[in-house]
Design a protein around this motif. Structure first.
Motif, PDB file in Angstrom:
ATOM      1  N   LYS B 228      21.404  36.312  39.468  1.00 38.26           N
ATOM      2  CA  LYS B 228      21.134  37.657  38.949  1.00 38.26           C
ATOM      3  C   LYS B 228      20.802  38.658  40.040  1.00 38.26           C
ATOM      4  N   SER B 229      20.057  38.217  41.085  1.00 37.81           N
ATOM      5  CA  SER B 229      19.673  39.196  42.103  1.00 37.81           C
ATOM      6  C   SER B 229      20.895  39.701  42.861  1.00 37.81           C
ATOM      7  N   THR B 232      22.930  41.952  40.543  1.00 34.39           N
ATOM      8  CA  THR B 232      22.333  43.271  40.341  1.00 34.39           C
ATOM      9  C   THR B 232      22.704  44.199  41.490  1.00 34.39           C
ATOM     10  N   LYS B 235      26.201  45.256  41.058  1.00 36.75           N
ATOM     11  CA  LYS B 235      26.358  46.219  39.963  1.00 36.75           C
ATOM     12  C   LYS B 235      26.048  47.644  40.442  1.00 36.75           C
ATOM     13  N   GLN B 257      26.359  35.529  33.690  1.00 38.28           N
ATOM     14  CA  GLN B 257      25.228  36.359  34.093  1.00 38.28           C
ATOM     15  C   GLN B 257      25.678  37.774  34.427  1.00 38.28           C
ATOM     16  N   GLU B 260      25.963  39.570  31.188  1.00 39.95           N
ATOM     17  CA  GLU B 260      24.625  39.830  30.642  1.00 39.95           C
ATOM     18  C   GLU B 260      24.000  41.059  31.294  1.00 39.95           C
ATOM     19  N   LEU B 261      24.294  41.223  32.597  1.00 44.19           N
ATOM     20  CA  LEU B 261      23.750  42.365  33.318  1.00 44.19           C
ATOM     21  C   LEU B 261      24.551  43.634  33.071  1.00 44.19           C
TER      22      LEU B 261
END
Lengths: 314, 396
Positions: B228-229, B232, B235, B257, B260-261
């Protein structure tokens, strides 16, 4: 040392050199490969025999120690390659011994905490350690990771492998006949009785484990420098099981039995290649039949010459 | 005590010696005293071809698929009259997915069976290990699907009929720019896998050359569960495409993931995606992604359709990419044998090296100076659960 011993050593080295010369000149490389693999199997089986057969502890992580020896020695001769010396016969020999010592150290670290356990529990712990060691190599990029380590100098030939077979055999035979060996055997027979006789059970277990790991490491080093390629896949759980099969087939606690087991487990699958994909069905079937007929293993607790002696006396 | 043990050791040594001598004399009689690998093809009316692969063990599907393809190719050639009137006979052995076994059986193939050409392996590590032996005895080896660049670097007798890892990276870069018309890319590479790093590097190079912009280039390590990091930060750069040249397990998790983000970029990847597990792990998140592969059975070209039909009638299943590559490896080898100046491993090697514009099932194959195949890749789209559809073929 006595003169007789020196003569024996010189004669056996002479015999080995002679056979080595004959083999390399005349015999097809595939047969040499199988014969040398036999030798590596013998060393592995004899070393595991010390723990599983003589000390009565059930270890299932022998491939891990073999891996430590293989990777350490191979790293010395390829990745580190501190000097061109490590590409020569003698240099590779030294690297293999260092690999054995590294495996012994690993054996000590693993043995110290885990040998307090017995039977099934010890088997699970050693199994776990064997896998951990393998996964560590899988994650070290410097030695190739999952890809494996190619280009190891292929210096381990018939001569070196069988020299080590002889060394292992003599060393373990003499160990078993010393007070150390008797103490190790007494641990197998009855721990409480041994303890009450003043034997430090835990210490002798670790001693057996360390010596066993050393020779497993030697087998690994020879394996690496014979195949000239290793990957973590070469030291999976199956390899440990193979070593256990060698010991059980030959007879737990019998050195010559371990040698016999090493030969059978290496040669039999090769002979069965004619059956193609059914090979790995027939091989276990033979093992099952063998175990049903001889539950003690081929030689049981006895050594091969003891069988002959019995016949002679009767 | 000491003299006794020395005596027994001596006796035992003698026994081992006798055993070994007996063992060997037996073999000498059977095999004749030859140490090298001198195959005598000229005299017989057969040409022996060796194959080694993982027929059992955890990777048995690889070996068995390849074996089926090879077997079909050789039968086809034999039906059509063989090579110069000589029949091709396949000797194949199982290596159980073990490098040590592969080395042993390739020695057996060369020294005992005296094959004049070898086909194998799928896994690059085993091709490298066994290739060293083939090189030592100067017997040509053709790998059907080992994509690691190091395989053919073993020596001048080692070839392959598949493209190498870096090529896939440039294929996906071209696909993103020419077909998808997307010019902002992020790269998410598996820092631990040679394969992934190779793909990523060549993707970045080609993408920039074609006027695209790499807005982010971050990494993970295979085995990670949480991305996720990194995602992110990707993104934040708002890319149009996200190139994930990893293996299906991590790709599935990354895709999940990312969605999801709320990352909406189109996902791209390489042949590491090619598994039914991809959609099992990634679910709907991977649907709509594209990846490069060696072959697609949906390709409508007559060569592919003919191959698929024949394979189906013979084995009752749709051929996998590995089967197609096994077939092509055998066919490239046979083509070379037919062109060779004489029937010897050395002449076969020369002929394989000169392979040019060979029409295989997996595309037009040309062997370059590095003994790698220059050939097209196909791009597949993930369209649903365990469903990949053929999009296009990209030529080198």
């Amino acid at each position: 040392m006595k003169l007789v011993q020196w003569v024996t050593i010189i004669v056996s080295v002479g015999i080995l050199t002679g056979i080595n010369y004959l083999l390399e000149e005349n015999i097809n490389p595939y047969v040499i490969r199988v014969v040398v693999n036999c030798g590596i199997g013998m060393i592995l089986a004899m070393s595991l025999n010390l723990v599983n057969g003589c000390a009565g502890q059930f270890s299932l992580g022998h491939a891990g120690f073999m891996g430590v020896g293989a990777y350490t020695s191979a790293a010395i001769t390829t990745v580190l390659a501190l000097s061109p010396f490590f590409k020569t016969d003698m240099g590779v020999g030294c690297a293999i011994v260092i690999g054995g010592l590294a495996a012994a150290l690993a054996g000590y670290l693993v043995g110290l905490p885990s040998l307090r356990l017995k039977g099934d529990y010890l088997a699970i712990v050693t199994l776990g350690f064997g896998e951990i060691i393998r996964i560590i190599f899988l994650n070290i990029e410097e030695v190739g990771g999952a890809r494996g380590l190619p280009g190891i100098p292929p210096k381990a030939n018939f001569f070196w492998v069988y020299l080590w077979v002889v060394i292992t055999f003599v060393a373990l035979l003499r160990l078993l006949r010393s007070s150390y060996g008797r103490a190790i055997l007494s641990v197998r027979e009855n721990e409480i009785a041994a303890e009450s006789m003043g034997i430090n059970v835990a210490r002798y277990k670790v001693v057996a484990f360390v010596i066993s790991s050393f020779f497993a490491g030697i087998a690994g080093g020879l394996f690496a420098h014979f195949q000239s390629f290793i990957d973590p896949n070469s030291f999976v759980f199956n390899k440990s099981v193979e070593a256990v099969i060698m010991v059980v087939i030959g007879g737990m606690g019998s050195l010559s039995g371990a040698i016999l087991g090493g030969i059978i487990v290496t040669v039999l699958p090769e002979l069965l290649r004619i059956f193609e994909q059914y090979r790995m069905v027939i091989f276990p079937l033979i093992l099952i039949v063998l175990m049903l007929v001889r539950p003690m293993g081929l030689l049981g607790h006895k050594e091969i010459w003891e069988l002959f002696r019995k016949k002679a006396s009767s | 005590m000491t003299t006794l043990s020395v005596k027994t050791v001596f006796r035992l040594g003698l026994m081992v010696g006798i055993f070994i001598t007996l063992f060997n004399t037996g073999c000498v009689k059977k095999e004749g005293a030859t140490s090298g690998a001198s195959s005598n093809i000229a005299s017989g009316n057969e040409i022996l071809v060796g194959e080694y692969g993982s027929m059992t063990g955890s990777e048995s599907t690889f070996g068995v698929s390849t074996h089926k393809g090879i077997l079909m190719a050789l039968d086809e050639v034999n039906k059509a009259g063989g090579v110069n009137g000589k029949k091709l006979v396949l000797k194949s052995y199982d290596d159980q997915g073990q490098a040590a076994e592969a080395v042993t059986i390739i020695t057996k193939l060369i020294s005992q069976d005296k094959v004049s050409l070898i086909l194998g392996e799928v896994a690059s590590s085993r091709s490298i290990a066994a290739g060293a032996i083939a090189q030592q005895y100067k017997i040509p080896m053709v790998s059907p699907s080992s994509t690691n660049p190091k395989v053919t670097q073993v020596g001048d007798y080692i070839f392959r009929v598949c493209f190498i890892d870096p090529f896939q990276g440039s294929v996906m870069a071209r696909f993103a720019i020419n077909n998808l018309k997307l010019k902002r890319a992020a790269v998410f590479r598996d820092i631990k896998a040679d394969y992934s790093v190779g793909l990523a590097n060549f993707f970045v190079e080609e993408y920039k050359k074609m006027g695209g912009e790499i807005v982010a280039d971050v990494s993970y390590a295979s085995g990670d569960m949480d991305f996720k990091s990194q995602l992110t930060s990707i993104k934040g750069k708002n890319p149009d495409v996200l190139f994930i040249p990893g293996y299906y397990t991590e790709v599935g998790l990354v895709a999940r993931q990312a969605r999801e983000l709320g990352l909406k970029a189109v996902l791209l990847g390489g042949d590491g995606w090619d598994s039914e597990k991809l959609t099992e792990i990634g679910g709907d998140a991977v649907v709509g992604g594209y990846f490069s592969n060696h072959y697609s059975h949906e390709d409508q070209s007559p060569v592919v359709q003919n191959f698929v039909a024949q394979f189906k009638s013979r084995y009752g299943e749709i051929p996998s990419g590995l089967a197609a590559q096994g077939y092509d490896a055998a066919m490239v080898a046979v083509g070379a044998m037919k062109r060779a100046s004489e029937l010897s491993p050395k002449a076969f090697r020369e002929a394989i090296a000169q392979t040019k514009n060979f029409q295989g099932v997996t595309g037009m194959i040309t062997i370059n100076e590095e003994r790698n195949a220059v050939k097209p890749a196909v791009v597949l789209k993930v369209v649903g659960r365990q469903k990949f559809s053929y999009i296009t073929t990209i030529n080198p």
